[in-house]
Write a protein that holds these residues in place. Sequence first.
Motif, mmCIF file in Angstrom:
data_model
loop_
_atom_site.group_PDB
_atom_site.id
_atom_site.type_symbol
_atom_site.label_atom_id
_atom_site.label_comp_id
_atom_site.label_asym_id
_atom_site.label_seq_id
_atom_site.Cartn_x
_atom_site.Cartn_y
_atom_site.Cartn_z
ATOM 1 N N PRO A 35 0.779 -0.947 -0.199
ATOM 2 C CA PRO A 35 -0.287 0.266 -0.367
ATOM 3 C C PRO A 35 0.386 1.353 0.071
ATOM 4 C CG PRO A 35 -0.584 -1.504 1.686
ATOM 5 C CD PRO A 35 0.080 -2.121 1.123
ATOM 6 N N GLY A 36 2.055 1.188 0.740
ATOM 7 C CA GLY A 36 2.780 2.222 0.819
ATOM 8 C C GLY A 36 3.260 2.609 -0.513
ATOM 9 N N ARG A 37 3.448 1.725 -1.341
ATOM 10 C CA ARG A 37 4.144 2.041 -2.909
ATOM 11 C C ARG A 37 3.051 2.434 -3.511
ATOM 12 N NH1 ARG A 37 7.055 -4.124 -2.507
ATOM 13 N NH2 ARG A 37 8.550 -4.077 -1.439
ATOM 14 N N ARG A 38 1.994 2.159 -3.382
ATOM 15 C CA ARG A 38 0.723 2.851 -4.003
ATOM 16 C C ARG A 38 0.549 3.836 -3.835
ATOM 17 N NH1 ARG A 38 -3.555 0.967 -4.235
ATOM 18 N NH2 ARG A 38 -3.601 -0.282 -1.945
ATOM 19 N N ALA A 39 0.731 4.059 -2.920
ATOM 20 C CA ALA A 39 1.071 5.725 -2.918
ATOM 21 C C ALA A 39 1.518 6.807 -3.305
ATOM 22 C CB ALA A 39 0.494 5.508 -1.309
ATOM 23 N N LEU A 40 3.145 6.411 -2.697
ATOM 24 C CA LEU A 40 4.361 6.577 -3.298
ATOM 25 C C LEU A 40 4.303 7.007 -4.701
ATOM 26 C CD1 LEU A 40 7.206 7.730 -2.625
ATOM 27 C CD2 LEU A 40 7.807 5.752 -3.493
ATOM 28 N N LEU A 41 3.368 5.922 -5.373
ATOM 29 C CA LEU A 41 3.652 6.192 -7.104
ATOM 30 C C LEU A 41 2.472 7.412 -7.386
ATOM 31 C CD1 LEU A 41 4.059 2.649 -8.286
ATOM 32 C CD2 LEU A 41 5.735 4.666 -7.751
ATOM 33 N N ALA A 42 1.263 7.014 -6.615
ATOM 34 C CA ALA A 42 0.553 8.290 -6.913
ATOM 35 C C ALA A 42 0.517 9.650 -6.938
ATOM 36 C CB ALA A 42 -1.246 7.767 -6.061
ATOM 37 N N HIS A 43 1.420 9.368 -5.693
ATOM 38 C CA HIS A 43 1.640 10.808 -5.444
ATOM 39 C C HIS A 43 2.943 11.481 -6.333
ATOM 40 C CE1 HIS A 43 3.916 14.230 -2.531
ATOM 41 N NE2 HIS A 43 4.810 13.579 -3.457
ATOM 42 N N GLU A 44 3.420 10.754 -6.671
ATOM 43 C CA GLU A 44 4.865 11.519 -7.889
ATOM 44 C C GLU A 44 3.765 11.677 -8.925
ATOM 45 O OE1 GLU A 44 8.015 12.069 -7.329
ATOM 46 O OE2 GLU A 44 8.053 11.376 -5.209
ATOM 47 N N GLN A 45 2.799 10.548 -9.540
ATOM 48 C CA GLN A 45 1.874 10.598 -10.803
ATOM 49 C C GLN A 45 1.539 12.044 -10.935
ATOM 50 O OE1 GLN A 45 1.796 8.827 -13.249
ATOM 51 N NE2 GLN A 45 1.207 10.398 -14.460
ATOM 52 N N ALA A 46 0.459 12.352 -9.058
ATOM 53 C CA ALA A 46 0.412 14.101 -9.762
ATOM 54 C C ALA A 46 1.422 15.175 -9.738
ATOM 55 C CB ALA A 46 -0.250 14.291 -7.431
ATOM 56 N N HIS A 47 2.559 14.950 -9.186
ATOM 57 C CA HIS A 47 3.869 15.927 -9.926
ATOM 58 C C HIS A 47 3.940 15.421 -11.055
ATOM 59 C CE1 HIS A 47 4.762 17.371 -5.649
ATOM 60 N NE2 HIS A 47 5.278 16.282 -5.406
ATOM 61 N N LEU A 48 3.724 14.103 -11.447
ATOM 62 C CA LEU A 48 3.984 14.478 -13.028
ATOM 63 C C LEU A 48 2.771 15.680 -13.971
ATOM 64 C CD1 LEU A 48 6.408 13.457 -15.451
ATOM 65 C CD2 LEU A 48 5.432 11.131 -14.973
ATOM 66 N N GLY A 49 2.112 14.659 -13.487
ATOM 67 C CA GLY A 49 0.579 14.607 -14.475
ATOM 68 C C GLY A 49 0.616 16.329 -14.310
ATOM 69 N N GLY A 50 0.265 16.832 -13.341
ATOM 70 C CA GLY A 50 0.644 18.321 -12.829
ATOM 71 C C GLY A 50 0.939 19.630 -13.194
ATOM 72 N N ARG A 51 2.269 19.247 -13.749
ATOM 73 C CA ARG A 51 3.343 20.039 -14.562
ATOM 74 C C ARG A 51 3.754 20.876 -13.032
ATOM 75 N NH1 ARG A 51 4.165 19.080 -19.285
ATOM 76 N NH2 ARG A 51 2.478 18.344 -20.703
ATOM 77 N N HIS A 52 4.089 20.236 -11.571
ATOM 78 C CA HIS A 52 4.137 21.210 -11.069
ATOM 79 C C HIS A 52 5.433 21.475 -11.141
ATOM 80 C CE1 HIS A 52 1.498 18.402 -8.077
ATOM 81 N NE2 HIS A 52 0.262 18.574 -8.579
ATOM 82 N N TYR A 53 6.364 21.265 -12.360
ATOM 83 C CA TYR A 53 7.202 22.287 -12.405
ATOM 84 C C TYR A 53 7.879 23.648 -12.797
ATOM 85 C CZ TYR A 53 7.769 20.944 -17.142
ATOM 86 O OH TYR A 53 7.382 20.895 -18.462
ATOM 87 N N VAL A 54 6.537 23.415 -13.217
ATOM 88 C CA VAL A 54 5.370 24.825 -14.016
ATOM 89 C C VAL A 54 5.200 25.813 -12.771
ATOM 90 C CG1 VAL A 54 4.370 26.267 -15.554
ATOM 91 C CG2 VAL A 54 4.808 23.901 -16.404
ATOM 92 N N PHE A 55 5.254 25.671 -11.424
ATOM 93 C CA PHE A 55 4.608 26.123 -9.899
ATOM 94 C C PHE A 55 5.936 26.874 -9.745
ATOM 95 C CE2 PHE A 55 0.864 24.493 -11.608
ATOM 96 C CZ PHE A 55 -0.523 24.690 -11.307
ATOM 97 N N GLY A 56 6.703 25.614 -9.662
ATOM 98 C CA GLY A 56 7.940 25.758 -9.472
ATOM 99 C C GLY A 56 8.542 27.281 -9.745
ATOM 100 N N THR A 57 9.158 27.277 -11.190
ATOM 101 C CA THR A 57 9.720 27.865 -11.845
ATOM 102 C C THR A 57 9.050 29.832 -11.364
ATOM 103 O OG1 THR A 57 10.392 26.070 -13.618
ATOM 104 C CG2 THR A 57 9.826 28.544 -14.395
ATOM 105 N N ALA A 58 7.460 29.020 -12.218
ATOM 106 C CA ALA A 58 7.369 30.621 -11.666
ATOM 107 C C ALA A 58 7.420 31.598 -10.517
ATOM 108 C CB ALA A 58 5.580 30.426 -12.131
ATOM 109 N N VAL A 59 7.336 31.084 -9.248
ATOM 110 C CA VAL A 59 7.174 31.857 -8.086
ATOM 111 C C VAL A 59 8.740 31.511 -8.057
ATOM 112 C CG1 VAL A 59 5.689 30.672 -6.780
ATOM 113 C CG2 VAL A 59 7.351 28.905 -6.865
ATOM 114 N N ARG A 60 9.721 31.454 -8.306
ATOM 115 C CA ARG A 60 11.469 30.998 -7.653
ATOM 116 C C ARG A 60 11.419 33.032 -9.550
ATOM 117 N NH1 ARG A 60 12.700 28.538 -4.364
ATOM 118 N NH2 ARG A 60 11.398 26.718 -3.647
#
Length: 319
Positions: A160-185
């Motif tokens: 279950p922990g592995r599934r939770a971890l992968l779901a967490h990372e998938q959110a970063h990938l699918g949400g393009r969170h690096y764009v938010f980080g780039t904008a604020v920095r």
Amino acid sequence: MRVFVYVTLVFPLAALPLARLATARLHPRHAAWVLSGAAVALAGTSCGALGLLVIAALVRVPVLARLAHLSRRVVGTTDPTSGLVAVCAGILFGAALLGTIAFAVARIRALAAAFGHARALPGRHDLVITEDDAADAYTVPGRPGRIVVSTGMLAALDEPGRRALLAHEQAHLGGRHYVFGTAVRLAAAANPLVRPLAVAVDFALERWADEHAAREIGDRRQVAAAIAAAAIATKRTRPSRNPLLAMGAVLSRTGDLRLDGAGPVPRRVAALLSPTPRSSVIALIAALAVMALAAFCALEAANDLHELIALAHIERARR
């Protein structure tokens, strides 16, 4: 112009209370969007205000006023910006411009390296498992983006922990969170006063991914346990990843930054042990009002300067 331009310069001081308000009262997804927009708006308007002060001083220089066909009498009497203020504004504006350019160049290089690293990773799927005893998991932006998880991390978690971890990372990938980080920095590079917003966005992005994982797994406590176990394993083994290539890592370079007393991982775990967060309409309106007022003051200052220059031009043309 003086009132509006100086008020605009004050708005970035609201960054810290705004960051705390949004983090506490908004859903992480909404907080990430609102705080990213606020960082860009406050940095942009404050830097614009500095530019207006510089322009207002430059048009009073006799040679420049003559070249621009402006009346020195109108410019000098209508907008008496002091030389000291103009010099300070010029220095700050130059520093903001240099900081923005330097960050933009470094960020472009880092993203290019990340995209290249993503293409070079083995396999064709999103998930890449590396043979590494150090516990690590992160997302690499690219086309396609990749989720990198070490065998050490997989060994530290149950199924279950592995599934939770992968779901967490998938959110970063699918949400393009690096764009938010780039904008604020980028905004923080232009105006360091908005740095609290960058710290808050980093935390909001992690919380956004946590909530996505909780929704996918259907068990908030399981996700909280997975985050705690992953953080302990990562801290114990200290993975040697390139921080410029990794995004959404369990412990990153921003992991020690805090908005209040507790560290980010304990706060994330505590949030997951609480009910699903909901956004406060009042907090949302307050955040949007700050951005709207900053934009209004900046536009009014720009409009006042435009009217001043137009009046000076007309006065000069009459002579």
